[in-house]
Design a protein around this motif. Sequence first.
Motif, PDB file in Angstrom:
ATOM      1  N   GLU A 120       0.862  -1.187   0.000  1.00  0.00           N
ATOM      2  CA  GLU A 120       0.000   0.000   0.000  1.00  0.00           C
ATOM      3  C   GLU A 120       0.900   1.239   0.000  1.00  0.00           C
ATOM      4  O   GLU A 120       1.634   1.485   0.962  1.00  0.00           O
ATOM      5  CB  GLU A 120      -0.886  -0.028   1.242  1.00  0.00           C
ATOM      6  CG  GLU A 120      -1.799   1.181   1.398  1.00  0.00           C
ATOM      7  CD  GLU A 120      -2.823   1.299   0.300  1.00  0.00           C
ATOM      8  OE1 GLU A 120      -2.607   2.147  -0.593  1.00  0.00           O
ATOM      9  OE2 GLU A 120      -3.825   0.567   0.325  1.00  0.00           O
TER      10      GLU A 120
ATOM     11  N   THR B  83       0.048   4.500  -0.433  1.00  0.00           N
ATOM     12  CA  THR B  83      -0.527   5.783  -0.002  1.00  0.00           C
ATOM     13  C   THR B  83       0.104   6.333   1.286  1.00  0.00           C
ATOM     14  O   THR B  83       0.514   7.500   1.309  1.00  0.00           O
ATOM     15  CB  THR B  83      -2.053   5.658   0.153  1.00  0.00           C
ATOM     16  OG1 THR B  83      -2.546   4.879  -0.906  1.00  0.00           O
ATOM     17  CG2 THR B  83      -2.715   7.011   0.196  1.00  0.00           C
TER      18      THR B  83
ATOM     19  N   ILE C 156       3.509   7.768   0.510  1.00  0.00           N
ATOM     20  CA  ILE C 156       3.447   9.060  -0.208  1.00  0.00           C
ATOM     21  C   ILE C 156       3.075  10.168   0.783  1.00  0.00           C
ATOM     22  O   ILE C 156       3.642  11.261   0.755  1.00  0.00           O
ATOM     23  CB  ILE C 156       2.454   8.976  -1.385  1.00  0.00           C
ATOM     24  CG1 ILE C 156       2.963   7.981  -2.432  1.00  0.00           C
ATOM     25  CG2 ILE C 156       2.239  10.348  -2.028  1.00  0.00           C
ATOM     26  CD1 ILE C 156       1.938   7.559  -3.453  1.00  0.00           C
ATOM     27  N   ASP C 157       2.141   9.870   1.675  1.00  0.00           N
ATOM     28  CA  ASP C 157       1.743  10.847   2.707  1.00  0.00           C
ATOM     29  C   ASP C 157       2.956  11.302   3.507  1.00  0.00           C
ATOM     30  O   ASP C 157       3.201  12.501   3.682  1.00  0.00           O
ATOM     31  CB  ASP C 157       0.738  10.210   3.676  1.00  0.00           C
ATOM     32  CG  ASP C 157      -0.658  10.165   3.094  1.00  0.00           C
ATOM     33  OD1 ASP C 157      -0.819  10.590   1.943  1.00  0.00           O
ATOM     34  OD2 ASP C 157      -1.583   9.699   3.799  1.00  0.00           O
TER      35      ASP C 157
ATOM     36  N   PHE D  80       5.484  13.397   1.439  1.00  0.00           N
ATOM     37  CA  PHE D  80       5.018  14.774   1.256  1.00  0.00           C
ATOM     38  C   PHE D  80       5.171  15.591   2.539  1.00  0.00           C
ATOM     39  O   PHE D  80       5.586  16.743   2.517  1.00  0.00           O
ATOM     40  CB  PHE D  80       3.566  14.795   0.782  1.00  0.00           C
ATOM     41  CG  PHE D  80       3.454  14.793  -0.710  1.00  0.00           C
ATOM     42  CD1 PHE D  80       3.780  15.933  -1.437  1.00  0.00           C
ATOM     43  CD2 PHE D  80       3.055  13.672  -1.397  1.00  0.00           C
ATOM     44  CE1 PHE D  80       3.700  15.935  -2.816  1.00  0.00           C
ATOM     45  CE2 PHE D  80       2.971  13.656  -2.783  1.00  0.00           C
ATOM     46  CZ  PHE D  80       3.295  14.792  -3.495  1.00  0.00           C
ATOM     47  N   ASN D  81       4.829  14.957   3.646  1.00  0.00           N
ATOM     48  CA  ASN D  81       4.975  15.667   4.922  1.00  0.00           C
ATOM     49  C   ASN D  81       6.428  16.010   5.192  1.00  0.00           C
ATOM     50  O   ASN D  81       6.734  17.102   5.685  1.00  0.00           O
ATOM     51  CB  ASN D  81       4.406  14.819   6.069  1.00  0.00           C
ATOM     52  CG  ASN D  81       2.921  15.060   6.227  1.00  0.00           C
ATOM     53  OD1 ASN D  81       2.496  16.196   6.342  1.00  0.00           O
ATOM     54  ND2 ASN D  81       2.140  14.005   6.196  1.00  0.00           N
TER      55      ASN D  81
ATOM     56  N   ILE E  20       8.737  16.506   2.894  1.00  0.00           N
ATOM     57  CA  ILE E  20       9.112  17.590   1.963  1.00  0.00           C
ATOM     58  C   ILE E  20       8.675  18.933   2.551  1.00  0.00           C
ATOM     59  O   ILE E  20       9.446  19.893   2.589  1.00  0.00           O
ATOM     60  CB  ILE E  20       8.496  17.357   0.560  1.00  0.00           C
ATOM     61  CG1 ILE E  20       9.166  16.164  -0.124  1.00  0.00           C
ATOM     62  CG2 ILE E  20       8.640  18.597  -0.318  1.00  0.00           C
ATOM     63  CD1 ILE E  20       8.471  15.691  -1.385  1.00  0.00           C
TER      64      ILE E  20
END
Lengths: 185, 169
Positions: free
Chosen positions: B16, B18, B21-22, B25-26, B28
Motif C-alpha cells: 500500500e 498511499t 506518499i503521505d 510529502f509531509n 518535503i
Amino acid sequence: MAKKKGSRFGSEELELDMTPMIDIVFNLLIFFMCATKFRSQEGMIEAFLPKNRGQGSGTPQIDLNEVRIKLLWYDRSGRPTNVKTPREGGCVVLKIGDEVFNSAGELEDFTYRGRYLPEKHPVWRKLYEKLVAFRDGYSGTSEKGLPVIIDARKQVPTKYVISALNEVVRAKIKDVTFAAPEIPY
Amino acid sequence: MAKKSRVEQDPEPKPELTPMIDIVFNLIIFFMIVSELSNLTVEDLQLAYADQAAKPPKTAGAEKILQINVMEQDGLIKVRGHAFTTDAKLIAAGKYDSLAKFLGIEATGYEREEPIPGSPGPGPSKMRVNIRADKDGAFQRVQEVFDACMRNGIYKTSLAASKDDPGGP
C-alpha cells in the motif's frame, strides 16, 4: 482502493475508496501553499561604483559629457537643510545641471490613488525623457555610451535614489555609477 | 480445510503506497519550512519599487552574489545573519565587526581584474555585491556600504528593489 462487491446477478461491481486520494490531494494542497512565496517579487538594478576609486587608485578621470543627476535635500522653503527625515521637513529636489525638475515638497506631498506615492510622480517620466534626449545627443567617445552619475545627498530616502536609477535603466543607459560619498556637493 | 483453501486462492499481497506518499510529502513540507527559516542571507526589508529591476543572474560558485542587508531599525548591516557596522566607535568598542574588514577578507576569495593604468594598487575585484536597503532609510547607510566596497576594490554593486507596483496594476 477498489473493493469487489458481489451482485445479485453474479457480476462484480467496483467501488472506489476515495480516502487515500483525498489524503494526497490535501498534502499536495499544503505543499503548494507552503511552496508559494508570499514575499514581494524582488529584483536588482546594477549600478557599478567608480572603478578608479578606493584603495591605491589614482586620480579619477572626468568625462565632460557625463550627466550628473543630483538628488538634493532641501527644507520646505527650498533651502539646503540638515534635518534627517521627510517628517522633519526634509524634501528631495531633483536636478540635472541647472535644470530643477520639482519644487521642494512636491514629491513628498504627492498622492496616487489616495496614497502617498512619490514613486508615481510625473517627475520620473520627465527625468526619463531628459535622459533619452541626453543619450541620443551624446557625442563622447566612451564605448558604453553616455556616462550618468547619480549624486544623492546622504539624507535622501533610498526609494528616491532607486526611482532615479530606475529611469536611467529605462532609458537604456549602460554606464551608470554612484557618486562617491566623499565628493562634495 | 475450507479456510486453508481460501488463503490459497487470495492474490499476492500488494504494498500500500498511499501512507508512504503521505509521509514523503509531509517530510518535503517539513524540510521546506525548515530551510526557509534558516535562510538568513535575505532579511525582511521594505524595498523600494523599481519596475526595471532585473532578476538576479544565475551565478554559481565563486561568482555568487553577496547579499548585504542594510537594517533600518538597529542601524546595523547584516550579511548571512551576522551583524556588521560601519560606525568607527562601535568597531573600536568591539561591539560589532567592521563591514570593510569583512569585505576585504571576502574579496580575497575572488579574482581581480587587470590593474588600472596609473593606479599603484591591485586591480578591481570581480566580487559582486547586492545591497538590500529599506526604502525609507537614508541613502547615507547605502553610501557607507559603497564606501566599504570601494575601499576593497569592489565595484560590481547592485541595489535590490521590489517589482510589486505599490500603486497597483
